[in-house]
Design a protein around this motif. Structure first.
Motif, mmCIF file in Angstrom:
data_model
loop_
_atom_site.group_PDB
_atom_site.id
_atom_site.type_symbol
_atom_site.label_atom_id
_atom_site.label_comp_id
_atom_site.label_asym_id
_atom_site.label_seq_id
_atom_site.Cartn_x
_atom_site.Cartn_y
_atom_site.Cartn_z
ATOM 1 N N THR A 1 1.147 0.578 3.049
ATOM 2 C CA THR A 1 1.895 -0.612 3.442
ATOM 3 C C THR A 1 1.424 -1.049 4.814
ATOM 4 N N GLU B 1 0.277 -3.281 0.258
ATOM 5 C CA GLU B 1 1.362 -4.268 0.275
ATOM 6 C C GLU B 1 1.600 -4.625 1.731
ATOM 7 N N THR C 1 12.262 -3.601 2.051
ATOM 8 C CA THR C 1 11.063 -3.132 2.756
ATOM 9 C C THR C 1 11.120 -1.629 2.991
ATOM 10 N N THR D 1 9.690 -0.077 -0.003
ATOM 11 C CA THR D 1 8.233 -0.234 -0.011
ATOM 12 C C THR D 1 7.589 0.831 0.860
#
Length: 179
Positions: free
Chosen positions: A5, A36, A61, A64
């Motif tokens: 991420t 991502e 988030t 994630t």
């Protein structure tokens, strides 16, 4: 396959910082790593400013980040520190958000006078969030990044070599991590 991420701490999408993000995404994708991007400035502003830990956009988030093997934090440097937008977001992460993760900080700034911002401003926060490994960050001068008319970004040889070297070390570390 590993997942990384990228947390983007800029104030807008169209900037030299975006060039660094695209560079990192391309490099990682070529290495078979899914990416991502979290554009912090696009999250719910009131939730960021009021530290709303119940915000759906903020909590999404967190999931994630939890599902990632590695984190790249990309920030502009202003007045010898990472961006306030980034810090506001990092303050909302759970204390162990980066546990069992490898983190790479990248920064863009106007002067090498700010190069220590990564070490003195961002590294302590990353450690507080539980990162197992913090790679030596990379500071890129904004003058080494050019915006092209077709919407892409170009890097001079110095910046290209520096990012390549830094991301190679990060990927080699991440290659030992798998689902």
């Amino acid at each position: 396959m590993a997942k990384v991420t990228i947390i983007a701490g800029g104030q807008k999408v169209a900037s030299r910082l975006t060039g660094v993000i695209h560079y990192a995404e391309h490099y990682l994708n070529q290495a078979g790593i899914d990416t991502e991007v979290i554009q912090v400035h696009q999250l719910h502003a009131k939730a960021l400013i009021t530290a709303d830990f119940t915000s759906e956009s903020i909590n999404a988030t967190h999931q994630t980040i939890e599902a990632s093997d590695g984190i790249i934090i990309v920030s502009p440097v202003f007045k010898a520190a990472d961006s306030g937008i980034l810090k506001t977001y990092l303050d909302l992460l759970p204390r162990s958000a980066f546990a069992s993760k490898t983190v790479l900080p990248l920064a863009v700034g106007g002067s090498f006078a700010h190069v220590l911002a990564l070490q003195y401003s961002l590294d302590p926060v990353i450690k507080e969030l539980g990162a197992d490994t913090i790679h030596k960050g990379r500071f890129i001068l904004d003058q080494h990044i050019s915006y092209n008319e077709d919407g892409t970004y170009s890097f001079d040889q110095e910046a290209d070599e520096a990012l390549n070297k830094t991301l190679k070390k990060f990927v080699n570390d991440k290659s030992q991590v798998s689902d």
